[in-house]
Design a protein around this motif. Sequence first.
Motif, PDB file in Angstrom:
ATOM      1  N   LYS A  56       0.825  -1.218   0.000  1.00  0.00           N
ATOM      2  CA  LYS A  56       0.000   0.000   0.000  1.00  0.00           C
ATOM      3  C   LYS A  56       0.854   1.261   0.000  1.00  0.00           C
ATOM      4  N   ARG A  57       1.992   1.211   0.710  1.00  0.00           N
ATOM      5  CA  ARG A  57       2.873   2.368   0.828  1.00  0.00           C
ATOM      6  C   ARG A  57       4.254   2.023   0.282  1.00  0.00           C
ATOM      7  N   ASP A  58       4.982   3.044  -0.157  1.00  0.00           N
ATOM      8  CA  ASP A  58       6.376   2.784  -0.486  1.00  0.00           C
ATOM      9  C   ASP A  58       7.160   2.678   0.821  1.00  0.00           C
ATOM     10  N   PHE A  59       8.401   2.262   0.734  1.00  0.00           N
ATOM     11  CA  PHE A  59       9.148   1.939   1.951  1.00  0.00           C
ATOM     12  C   PHE A  59       9.388   3.169   2.835  1.00  0.00           C
ATOM     13  N   LYS A  60       9.491   4.354   2.240  1.00  0.00           N
ATOM     14  CA  LYS A  60       9.717   5.552   3.048  1.00  0.00           C
ATOM     15  C   LYS A  60       8.465   5.938   3.836  1.00  0.00           C
ATOM     16  N   ASP A  61       7.324   5.825   3.206  1.00  0.00           N
ATOM     17  CA  ASP A  61       6.077   6.102   3.915  1.00  0.00           C
ATOM     18  C   ASP A  61       5.809   5.052   4.991  1.00  0.00           C
TER      19      ASP A  61
ATOM     20  N   TRP B 253      18.889   8.264   4.019  1.00  0.00           N
ATOM     21  CA  TRP B 253      18.729   7.501   2.783  1.00  0.00           C
ATOM     22  C   TRP B 253      18.684   8.428   1.576  1.00  0.00           C
ATOM     23  N   GLN B 254      17.905   9.496   1.684  1.00  0.00           N
ATOM     24  CA  GLN B 254      17.772  10.423   0.569  1.00  0.00           C
ATOM     25  C   GLN B 254      19.110  11.074   0.216  1.00  0.00           C
ATOM     26  N   ALA B 255      19.917  11.325   1.224  1.00  0.00           N
ATOM     27  CA  ALA B 255      21.242  11.896   0.974  1.00  0.00           C
ATOM     28  C   ALA B 255      22.109  10.935   0.161  1.00  0.00           C
ATOM     29  N   LYS B 256      22.007   9.642   0.466  1.00  0.00           N
ATOM     30  CA  LYS B 256      22.759   8.640  -0.292  1.00  0.00           C
ATOM     31  C   LYS B 256      22.292   8.587  -1.742  1.00  0.00           C
ATOM     32  N   ILE B 257      20.977   8.617  -1.931  1.00  0.00           N
ATOM     33  CA  ILE B 257      20.425   8.575  -3.285  1.00  0.00           C
ATOM     34  C   ILE B 257      20.849   9.816  -4.069  1.00  0.00           C
ATOM     35  N   ASN B 258      20.789  10.970  -3.440  1.00  0.00           N
ATOM     36  CA  ASN B 258      21.180  12.207  -4.118  1.00  0.00           C
ATOM     37  C   ASN B 258      22.632  12.165  -4.586  1.00  0.00           C
ATOM     38  N   GLU B 259      23.450  11.442  -3.851  1.00  0.00           N
ATOM     39  CA  GLU B 259      24.863  11.322  -4.218  1.00  0.00           C
ATOM     40  C   GLU B 259      25.059  10.341  -5.372  1.00  0.00           C
ATOM     41  N   LEU B 260      24.354   9.209  -5.317  1.00  0.00           N
ATOM     42  CA  LEU B 260      24.578   8.140  -6.287  1.00  0.00           C
ATOM     43  C   LEU B 260      23.782   8.287  -7.580  1.00  0.00           C
ATOM     44  N   LYS B 261      22.602   8.835  -7.501  1.00  0.00           N
ATOM     45  CA  LYS B 261      21.708   8.885  -8.657  1.00  0.00           C
ATOM     46  C   LYS B 261      22.335   9.531  -9.894  1.00  0.00           C
TER      47      LYS B 261
ATOM     48  N   ILE C  32      14.948   0.575  -5.824  1.00  0.00           N
ATOM     49  CA  ILE C  32      16.135   1.397  -6.093  1.00  0.00           C
ATOM     50  C   ILE C  32      16.289   1.660  -7.589  1.00  0.00           C
ATOM     51  N   ILE C  33      16.218   0.608  -8.381  1.00  0.00           N
ATOM     52  CA  ILE C  33      16.480   0.715  -9.821  1.00  0.00           C
ATOM     53  C   ILE C  33      15.475   1.632 -10.506  1.00  0.00           C
ATOM     54  N   TYR C  34      14.195   1.365 -10.300  1.00  0.00           N
ATOM     55  CA  TYR C  34      13.159   2.134 -10.984  1.00  0.00           C
ATOM     56  C   TYR C  34      12.669   3.324 -10.163  1.00  0.00           C
ATOM     57  N   GLY C  35      12.571   3.124  -8.841  1.00  0.00           N
ATOM     58  CA  GLY C  35      12.047   4.189  -8.000  1.00  0.00           C
ATOM     59  C   GLY C  35      13.048   5.286  -7.722  1.00  0.00           C
ATOM     60  N   GLU C  36      14.152   4.949  -7.077  1.00  0.00           N
ATOM     61  CA  GLU C  36      15.110   5.961  -6.653  1.00  0.00           C
ATOM     62  C   GLU C  36      15.999   6.462  -7.787  1.00  0.00           C
ATOM     63  N   PHE C  37      16.478   5.558  -8.619  1.00  0.00           N
ATOM     64  CA  PHE C  37      17.371   5.964  -9.711  1.00  0.00           C
ATOM     65  C   PHE C  37      16.614   6.383 -10.961  1.00  0.00           C
ATOM     66  N   GLY C  38      15.338   6.020 -11.048  1.00  0.00           N
ATOM     67  CA  GLY C  38      14.530   6.422 -12.186  1.00  0.00           C
ATOM     68  C   GLY C  38      14.974   5.834 -13.510  1.00  0.00           C
TER      69      GLY C  38
ATOM     70  N   ASN D  62      12.268  -5.686   0.973  1.00  0.00           N
ATOM     71  CA  ASN D  62      12.434  -4.279   0.625  1.00  0.00           C
ATOM     72  C   ASN D  62      12.304  -3.372   1.842  1.00  0.00           C
ATOM     73  N   ASP D  63      12.702  -3.885   2.998  1.00  0.00           N
ATOM     74  CA  ASP D  63      12.706  -3.068   4.205  1.00  0.00           C
ATOM     75  C   ASP D  63      13.943  -2.162   4.208  1.00  0.00           C
ATOM     76  N   PRO D  64      14.017  -1.181   5.096  1.00  0.00           N
ATOM     77  CA  PRO D  64      15.114  -0.220   5.071  1.00  0.00           C
ATOM     78  C   PRO D  64      16.513  -0.830   5.125  1.00  0.00           C
ATOM     79  N   LEU D  65      16.740  -1.809   5.985  1.00  0.00           N
ATOM     80  CA  LEU D  65      18.084  -2.366   6.104  1.00  0.00           C
ATOM     81  C   LEU D  65      18.440  -3.245   4.913  1.00  0.00           C
ATOM     82  N   THR D  66      17.460  -3.944   4.356  1.00  0.00           N
ATOM     83  CA  THR D  66      17.708  -4.697   3.129  1.00  0.00           C
ATOM     84  C   THR D  66      18.059  -3.748   1.993  1.00  0.00           C
ATOM     85  N   LEU D  67      17.336  -2.647   1.888  1.00  0.00           N
ATOM     86  CA  LEU D  67      17.613  -1.666   0.834  1.00  0.00           C
ATOM     87  C   LEU D  67      19.007  -1.060   0.997  1.00  0.00           C
ATOM     88  N   GLU D  68      19.409  -0.821   2.226  1.00  0.00           N
ATOM     89  CA  GLU D  68      20.768  -0.316   2.453  1.00  0.00           C
ATOM     90  C   GLU D  68      21.797  -1.309   1.924  1.00  0.00           C
ATOM     91  N   GLY D  69      21.545  -2.595   2.197  1.00  0.00           N
ATOM     92  CA  GLY D  69      22.462  -3.619   1.721  1.00  0.00           C
ATOM     93  C   GLY D  69      22.454  -3.751   0.212  1.00  0.00           C
TER      94      GLY D  69
END
Length: 338
Positions: free
Chosen positions: A165-170, A192-200, A235-241, A318-325
């Motif tokens: 129902k929600r994405d992982f951040k919500d 998390w958003q800071a990491k994405i902003n760096e890598l994207k 990550i692939i489709y959502g965060e990196f677009g 797709n929980d936060p710690l799995t996504l970090e890994g």
Amino acid sequence: MHKQRKPIWIMMALILLFVLSACGQVATTGESTNAATETETKTDSDSASSTEPTATDEKELVTYQSDAGEVQVPKNPKRIIDLTSFSTGYFVALDAPVVGALSGAMNNKYIKDQLAAAGTSDLGEEPTPEKLISFKPDLFIVYTGTEGIDKLEQIAPVVQITFGKRDFKDLMLEMGKLTNREDAAKAWNAKWQAKINELKPQVQEAVGDRTVSILNPYAKGLFVFGHNYGRGGEIIYGEFGLKAPAKAQAEAIDSGTGWASISMELLPEYSGDIIFTSPWSGDTTDPKIVYDNTLWKNLPAVKANHVFQLDPTSDSYNDPLTLEGQLQFISDSLLSAK
């Protein structure tokens, strides 16, 4: 696809009848000071346990809006049992006390060490009523539609959440609200958003206009995964677009389902320039049926060595710690696919 675990409630009614009957006898006879008549669901009177809030302590209860309506829950839950598997990593990330979780979560390589260190017990995949009662939980987490919720509610408050129902951040924010750890949830999202902003920008520059697929062989063909079903899709489709092949985009992403099932013959139409793959963990089919097939071997991504193997079980989460890994592996893989 992912199936919600539904504990089998054999003997539950009998067990609860016994417990409730014992409690009633104590109230009726007035022998509340006699330790021999205390039931296993009554809070221990020794000093070690008297400091722990229980689900029946009204001073500690607050109203939480679950996906199935309002429920009274402990303000600071101390003995959470998660019967969803896919939510356990949220509680680990928030340092919320989980006393019991299903085997799938317990074996997730991204959180298993933390769960072991916290003393979380492996409940198996279909825990018995006796086992659940023995942990004296003050909160259950289940998926909406799980069987036996009415029985669970006689043991402790039950919070129902709807899968996907929600994405992982919500969902992180919701779990923070539920466990009185909203600040920690917001802090994780910001980090998390800071990491994405760096890598994207790096990833998008390396991948360019090429497409990316997530494919899992199974008994009848392949599963094509999208943006919200684990395996790196968030990550692939959502965060990196990044782009999926047109048919995968339509059927696994735009449809909102998060996945599609295809026959082997359709593989080239769903295969991207870069592929993330692993055997499907839902059956025991030999993945070589796909990986040794001429259609697979002739895919441009395979010929270019742009195929990356995911963990068939742990990466399904797709929980936060799995996504970090997953983030480091996925980023490194995409940056290497030049």
